[in-house]
Design a protein around this motif. Structure first.
Motif, PDB file in Angstrom:
ATOM      1  N   GLY A 163      -7.293   6.365 -19.128  1.00 26.85           N
ATOM      2  CA  GLY A 163      -6.477   5.981 -17.984  1.00 26.85           C
ATOM      3  C   GLY A 163      -4.985   6.043 -18.267  1.00 26.85           C
ATOM      4  N   TYR A 222      -2.069   3.478 -17.907  1.00 19.44           N
ATOM      5  CA  TYR A 222      -1.797   2.068 -17.671  1.00 19.44           C
ATOM      6  C   TYR A 222      -0.429   1.680 -18.216  1.00 19.44           C
ATOM      7  N   ASP A 223       0.145   0.661 -17.586  1.00 23.67           N
ATOM      8  CA  ASP A 223       1.384   0.075 -18.085  1.00 23.67           C
ATOM      9  C   ASP A 223       1.102  -1.066 -19.054  1.00 23.67           C
ATOM     10  N   ARG A 245       0.225  -1.095 -13.425  1.00 21.00           N
ATOM     11  CA  ARG A 245      -1.153  -0.617 -13.600  1.00 21.00           C
ATOM     12  C   ARG A 245      -1.710  -1.334 -14.824  1.00 21.00           C
ATOM     13  N   ALA A 282       0.540  -5.334  -8.489  1.00 23.65           N
ATOM     14  CA  ALA A 282      -0.234  -4.781  -9.594  1.00 23.65           C
ATOM     15  C   ALA A 282      -1.565  -4.260  -9.077  1.00 23.65           C
ATOM     16  N   THR A 283      -2.082  -3.250  -9.756  1.00 25.13           N
ATOM     17  CA  THR A 283      -3.476  -2.843  -9.612  1.00 25.13           C
ATOM     18  C   THR A 283      -4.156  -3.159 -10.935  1.00 25.13           C
ATOM     19  N   ASP A 328      -7.709  -2.932 -13.278  1.00 25.08           N
ATOM     20  CA  ASP A 328      -9.075  -2.494 -13.582  1.00 25.08           C
ATOM     21  C   ASP A 328      -9.653  -3.449 -14.613  1.00 25.08           C
ATOM     22  N   GLN A 360       7.997  -0.829 -14.049  1.00 30.84           N
ATOM     23  CA  GLN A 360       7.208  -0.223 -12.973  1.00 30.84           C
ATOM     24  C   GLN A 360       6.643  -1.262 -12.023  1.00 30.84           C
ATOM     25  N   GLU A 363      -2.510  -8.662  -7.693  1.00 31.50           N
ATOM     26  CA  GLU A 363      -3.195  -7.684  -6.836  1.00 31.50           C
ATOM     27  C   GLU A 363      -3.028  -8.040  -5.360  1.00 31.50           C
TER      28      GLU A 363
END
Length: 370
Positions: A144, A146-147, A103, A127-128, A130, A99, A122
């Motif tokens: 959440g 997430y990957d 995430r 990537a995002t 958290d 992906q 980022e």
């Protein structure tokens, strides 16, 4: 008086006899056994020349795998792969996730290598991320999508320990999320049993810190079925599968699928030599931790500094003392040839096998001058 193991570190101690080294959580002094391993790597290189790789991959590598598997209670040493540093391995893990953007969930106390790389991902839009306090990580992971979930077992700055590895591992799936445990400040510092979650989590650590083997002996435990074909790959990961059609890129079926290319094997030699020495001496991680814990308690009992202890009761092998004067204290200690280190406003004092009660008494005396 607590036991002394200085006899195992004669070369390092003689190299700087006036130094008082209490940065054991950062750069351990090397035991004499590591010198033996380093020389063995050089001698094999000149004695065997091109054929040295038969010995490296046929004898030294499996011995190192066996030591890691025994330490972590892993059922299969073949899930272990070595690399010059954990950053290389992190990149290969991320490259095996299909992906984009990734995430990612992480704690807010990760080491600079992951912090910097994740911020750059980022910035690049790949990537995002958290980032949450350690005590919120599991609930956030459950809520959440997430990957990749990344957390340290023992946080490098505070010594806080993540106690919910099994619960976090239960979320892991080959299709995602993947759970990656940074074990660098836990490996050979606190007893770690991954036997129940070895089929679920990635685990990163290495020889630089508590393993006392120096650089170049980082490793990854890669659970079977997770990331069979990393995009970042080197020719050492190639597996000659005769069933593949021409032109197809093959991968080893075990941890070697995360290998890169040609590497300096001397770190692995040192790691094996140190682990063999510890086994001969009967020094388990529990025994070393008990020795360090005794010294840590002696420092706490005589602590003259007015600072906030961030990790009371933690099994981490260092004290994390928060104060606006932390940097000033570290510099003043260094002028007395007493080595500690600072992360922000936190002074860290680390404990290892090469220290004894006399060293603690000298340390407390030096702290009293601040």
């Amino acid at each position: 008086m607590s036991a002394s193991y200085k006899r195992l570190f004669q070369r390092a101690l003689a190299a700087a006899p006036d130094r008082l080294h209490f940065a054991a959580h950062s750069h351990h002094l090397w035991p004499d056994a590591s010198y033996v391993g380093q020389i063995a790597a050089w001698e094999d290189g000149v004695r065997l020349a091109d054929r040295k790789w038969d010995r490296v991959m046929g004898e030294i590598w499996p011995a190192a795998q066996a030591h890691v598997a025994a330490e972590l209670k892993l059922p299969d040493p073949a899930t272990i792969v070595f690399a010059p540093n954990t950053h290389d391995l992190l990149l290969r893990i991320a490259s095996a996730l299909p992906q984009r953007p990734l995430r990612i969930l992480a704690s807010d106390g990760e080491f600079h290598s992951f912090r910097r790389q994740s911020m750059r991902w980022e910035e690049a839009g790949t990537a995002t991320v958290d980032r949450v306090p350690l005590d919120r990580l599991l609930d956030t992971a459950r809520a959440g999508a997430y990957d990749l979930i990344f957390t340290s077992h023992v946080q490098f700055g505070t010594g806080h320990v993540f106690e919910q590895l099994a619960e976090l591992a239960a979320l892991a799936r080959p299709e995602g999320p993947w759970v990656v445990i940074d074990g660098y400040h836990g490996f050979m510092a606190v007893e770690t049993d991954l036997s129940a979650i070895a089929d679920k989590v990635f685990y990163l650590a290495g020889g630089y810190k508590y393993a006392m083997a120096g650089e170049g002996a980082a490793f990854l435990h890669a659970p079977p079925g997770f990331g069979p074909r990393p995009e970042i790959t080197g020719w050492y990961a190639e597996f000659d599968d005769l069933s593949l059609p021409p032109g197809r890129i093959g991968y080893a079926p075990d941890g070697r699928r995360f290998l890169g290319a040609t590497f300096d094997p001397s770190g692995i030699y040192r790691f094996v030599a140190v682990r063999d020495m510890l086994a001969d001496e009967g020094l388990t991680t529990a025994a070393i931790a008990a020795h360090a814990g005794t010294l840590k308690q002696q420092v706490l009992a005589g602590m003259p500094l007015d600072a906030d202890l961030l990790n009371p009761g933690s099994p981490a092998r260092f004290l994390a003392l928060r104060s606006p004067r932390a940097g000033e204290w570290k510099a003043a200690l260094e002028r007395q040839d007493v080595l500690t280190d600072v992360r922000g406003d936190v002074l860290r004092i680390g404990f290892g096998l090469y220290q004894d009660q006399r060293d603690v008494e000298r340390l407390i005396e030096a702290l009293g001058t601040l």
